[in-house]
Design an enzyme around this catalytic site. Structure first.
Site, PDB file in Angstrom:
ATOM      1  N   CYS A 161       3.542  13.670 -14.278  1.00 12.77           N
ATOM      2  CA  CYS A 161       2.382  14.186 -13.525  1.00 12.77           C
ATOM      3  C   CYS A 161       2.302  15.711 -13.575  1.00 12.77           C
ATOM      4  CB  CYS A 161       2.442  13.706 -12.089  1.00 12.77           C
ATOM      5  SG  CYS A 161       2.722  11.940 -11.955  1.00 12.77           S
TER       6      CYS A 161
ATOM      7  N   HIS B 190      -1.953  17.790  -7.845  1.00 16.49           N
ATOM      8  CA  HIS B 190      -1.840  16.473  -8.469  1.00 16.49           C
ATOM      9  C   HIS B 190      -2.300  15.421  -7.456  1.00 16.49           C
ATOM     10  CE1 HIS B 190      -0.413  12.880 -10.213  1.00 16.49           C
ATOM     11  NE2 HIS B 190       0.690  12.792  -9.498  1.00 16.49           N
TER      12      HIS B 190
ATOM     13  N   ASN C 223      -4.129   7.634  -8.913  1.00 15.43           N
ATOM     14  CA  ASN C 223      -3.178   8.616  -9.450  1.00 15.43           C
ATOM     15  C   ASN C 223      -3.102   8.393 -10.957  1.00 15.43           C
ATOM     16  OD1 ASN C 223      -0.831   9.803 -10.437  1.00 15.43           O
ATOM     17  ND2 ASN C 223       0.360   9.413  -8.575  1.00 15.43           N
TER      18      ASN C 223
HETATM   19  C1  LIG Z   1       3.766   4.576  -1.762  1.00 16.04           C
HETATM   20  C2  LIG Z   1       3.381   5.101  -0.405  1.00 16.04           C
HETATM   21  C3  LIG Z   1       1.863   5.164  -0.240  1.00 16.04           C
HETATM   22  C4  LIG Z   1       3.919   4.162   0.668  1.00 16.04           C
HETATM   23  O1  LIG Z   1       3.582   4.666   1.938  1.00 16.04           O
HETATM   24  P1  LIG Z   1       4.695   4.813   3.044  1.00 16.04           P
HETATM   25  O2  LIG Z   1       4.012   5.293   4.249  1.00 16.04           O
HETATM   26  O3  LIG Z   1       5.818   5.651   2.513  1.00 16.04           O
HETATM   27  O4  LIG Z   1       5.143   3.317   3.213  1.00 16.04           O
HETATM   28  P2  LIG Z   1       6.604   2.759   3.468  1.00 16.04           P
HETATM   29  O5  LIG Z   1       7.255   2.456   2.170  1.00 16.04           O
HETATM   30  O6  LIG Z   1       7.322   3.662   4.448  1.00 16.04           O
HETATM   31  O7  LIG Z   1       6.273   1.431   4.214  1.00 16.04           O
HETATM   32  C5  LIG Z   1       5.659   1.443   5.511  1.00 16.04           C
HETATM   33  C6  LIG Z   1       5.359   0.002   5.897  1.00 16.04           C
HETATM   34  O8  LIG Z   1       4.283  -0.483   5.068  1.00 16.04           O
HETATM   35  C7  LIG Z   1       4.706  -1.678   4.382  1.00 16.04           C
HETATM   36  N1  LIG Z   1       4.133  -1.627   3.055  1.00 16.04           N
HETATM   37  C8  LIG Z   1       4.677  -1.088   1.912  1.00 16.04           C
HETATM   38  N2  LIG Z   1       3.830  -1.257   0.891  1.00 16.04           N
HETATM   39  C9  LIG Z   1       2.755  -1.871   1.376  1.00 16.04           C
HETATM   40  C10 LIG Z   1       1.536  -2.304   0.825  1.00 16.04           C
HETATM   41  N3  LIG Z   1       1.247  -2.093  -0.483  1.00 16.04           N
HETATM   42  N4  LIG Z   1       0.642  -2.893   1.620  1.00 16.04           N
HETATM   43  C11 LIG Z   1       0.888  -3.112   2.915  1.00 16.04           C
HETATM   44  N5  LIG Z   1       2.027  -2.724   3.518  1.00 16.04           N
HETATM   45  C12 LIG Z   1       2.943  -2.123   2.754  1.00 16.04           C
HETATM   46  C13 LIG Z   1       6.211  -1.612   4.361  1.00 16.04           C
HETATM   47  O9  LIG Z   1       6.754  -2.910   4.280  1.00 16.04           O
HETATM   48  C14 LIG Z   1       6.514  -0.969   5.688  1.00 16.04           C
HETATM   49  O10 LIG Z   1       6.421  -1.937   6.706  1.00 16.04           O
HETATM   50  P3  LIG Z   1       7.407  -1.908   7.997  1.00 16.04           P
HETATM   51  O11 LIG Z   1       7.077  -0.607   8.686  1.00 16.04           O
HETATM   52  O12 LIG Z   1       6.997  -3.115   8.746  1.00 16.04           O
HETATM   53  O13 LIG Z   1       8.782  -1.936   7.428  1.00 16.04           O
HETATM   54  C15 LIG Z   1       3.969   6.519  -0.173  1.00 16.04           C
HETATM   55  O14 LIG Z   1       5.354   6.449  -0.004  1.00 16.04           O
HETATM   56  C16 LIG Z   1       3.640   7.459  -1.277  1.00 16.04           C
HETATM   57  O15 LIG Z   1       2.495   7.768  -1.555  1.00 16.04           O
HETATM   58  N6  LIG Z   1       4.672   8.023  -1.909  1.00 16.04           N
HETATM   59  C17 LIG Z   1       4.481   8.978  -2.966  1.00 16.04           C
HETATM   60  C18 LIG Z   1       3.987   8.265  -4.164  1.00 16.04           C
HETATM   61  C19 LIG Z   1       3.617   9.186  -5.230  1.00 16.04           C
HETATM   62  O16 LIG Z   1       3.107  10.225  -4.994  1.00 16.04           O
HETATM   63  N7  LIG Z   1       3.868   8.752  -6.439  1.00 16.04           N
HETATM   64  C20 LIG Z   1       3.509   9.420  -7.587  1.00 16.04           C
HETATM   65  C21 LIG Z   1       4.127  10.700  -7.682  1.00 16.04           C
HETATM   66  S1  LIG Z   1       3.681  11.328  -9.150  1.00 16.04           S
END
Ligand SMILES: CC(C)(COP(=O)(O)OP(=O)(O)OC[C@H]1O[C@@H](n2cnc3c(N)ncnc32)[C@H](O)[C@@H]1OP(=O)(O)O)[C@@H](O)C(=O)NCCC(=O)NCCS
Length: 347
Positions: A130, A272, A303
């Site tokens: 990225c 990004h 993304n």
């Molecule tokens: C991926 C992302 C959106 C997940 O969001 P988050 O707030 O971190 O989510 P978490 O992994 O902490 O999970 C929170 C809750 O949502 C749930 N959950 C995870 N994925 C889910 C989905 N796709 N749909 C619904 N619920 C989901 C989890 O089980 C968790 O539930 P719990 O609280 O009951 O345990 C976030 O971490 C993110 O954007 N990270 C960076 C990604 C990125 O930028 N990648 C590219 C970089 S180049």
């Protein structure tokens, strides 16, 4: 060891480049097919509401099965070349940033160079995920100023749909396909500020192809052939989120300081497009004035890794959200982990 040229040997002739470089043209391409959150949720236990709330993504685009990274790049590159007002034969380097060109070799760039009707320029790919486009702009700036290229075509392109596991709840909703391109060339004024870039290889496994290609080969010759799954990309979302928001956010301050400007001077902030919440956290971190436009292309494009910054910047220019000639702070970060930020004058 000190080395001196031999007494009688001729002194090498070296090029002298122009003092400054800038971006002369920008272009973007989004595939036709819109993929909604509802479609994504056919394969994962999630909801449109959750995806929008946690990532800001409403929809993304997926390329056709027969549409390649080179096809997408060609469309974006033609727009960038048209805006630059040059002809393809004036391009002396084609540099493609991508992690989804499906051939280990050859690189995609020579094929793109051929398609565009260029005149056999130097052509190569870089792998910086990225951050790839911002790495590419830095390299292009240095090549032009050093006199090793006149115009450099920098393309960021990804067909992430080929490498995304549609059943993976942690990543299936994030990624999309697309291409963005820029033409970098000589300038009368400084058009590309110093790049603040780096890597954090200790965290190489936070976003990665699940296994190397050689794992597939081993599988083909083993008795349990077919047991190894396609090497999709996987990401540890929470760790990446924390790294982006806490560890590397200060990079934007450094890029502003290195260019000798402040956030008040900016006409656009183009981070990004990783997650809308990461963008919001960065805005807070810089203390960006509210009236400065911020790229929020992720809502409709998802993304797109290396393509995300040029796609978002081209959209801001084309929709009149950011002014031609204005100052934009662009910031790429991702798998590696790697990052690069620079202030540029928009074409
Ligand atoms: C991926 C992302 C959106 C997940 O969001 P988050 O707030 O971190 O989510 P978490 O992994 O902490 O999970 C929170 C809750 O949502 C749930 N959950 C995870 N994925 C889910 C989905 N796709 N749909 C619904 N619920 C989901 C989890 O089980 C968790 O539930 P719990 O609280 O009951 O345990 C976030 O971490 C993110 O954007 N990270 C960076 C990604 C990125 O930028 N990648 C590219 C970089 S180049």
């Amino acid at each position: 060891m000190t080395v001196q040229p031999k007494p009688d040997q001729p002194t090498l002739t070296v090029p002298e480049g122009p003092r400054h470089a800038r971006i002369h043209g920008l272009g973007g391409y989004r595939p036709e097919r819109v993929v909604t959150n509802e479609e994504i949720c056919r394969y994962i236990d999630s909801s449109d509401e959750w995806i929008q709330q946690r990532s800001g993504i409403k929809e993304r685009r997926f390329a056709r099965e027969d549409e390649t990274v080179i096809d997408m790049s060609e469309a974006a590159a033609r727009d960038a070349i048209a805006m630059a007002g040059i002809t393809p034969d004036q391009i002396s380097v084609v540099l493609m940033a991508t992690v989804t060109h499906p051939y280990q070799t050859p690189a995609a760039a020579p094929i793109l160079a051929e398609r565009l009707g260029t005149n056999g320029p130097a052509a190569f790919d870089i792998s910086a995920a990225c951050a790839g486009y911002c790495y590419g702009i830095s390299l292009a700036n240095d090549m032009v100023r050093a006199g090793s290229a006149e115009y450099v075509l920098v393309v960021g392109v990804e067909k992430l749909s080929d490498f995304t596991d549609k059943h993976d709840r942690g990543s299936a909703f994030i990624f999309g396909d697309g291409a963005g391109a820029a033409v970098v060339g000589p300038s009368d004024f400084p058009g590309i500020g110093p790049t603040v870039w780096g890597s954090d290889g200790e965290n190489w496994d936070k976003i990665m192809q699940k296994q190397p290609w050689t794992g597939l080969r081993a599988d083909m010759t083993s008795e349990e052939a077919g047991a190894v799954e396609w090497p999709h990309f996987a990401m540890q979302g929470q760790s990446v989120f924390r790294w982006a928001v806490y560890t590397i956010a200060p990079v934007v301050d450094k890029a502003l300081a290195a260019a000798g400007v402040t956030s008040d001077d900016l006409d656009a902030f183009v981070p990004h497009q990783a997650n809308m919440r990461i963008t919001d956290a960065m805005i807070k971190h810089i203390g960006l004035p509210e009236d400065i436009p911020v790229a929020r292309d992720i809502a409709e494009t998802g993304n797109t890794s290396a393509a995300s910054v040029p796609l978002a910047a081209a959209r801001m220019l084309n929709e009149g959200e950011a002014p031609h000639g204005g100052l934009a702070l662009q910031f790429g970060f991702g798998a590696g982990l790697v990052y690069a930020a620079q202030v540029v004058v928009l074409p």
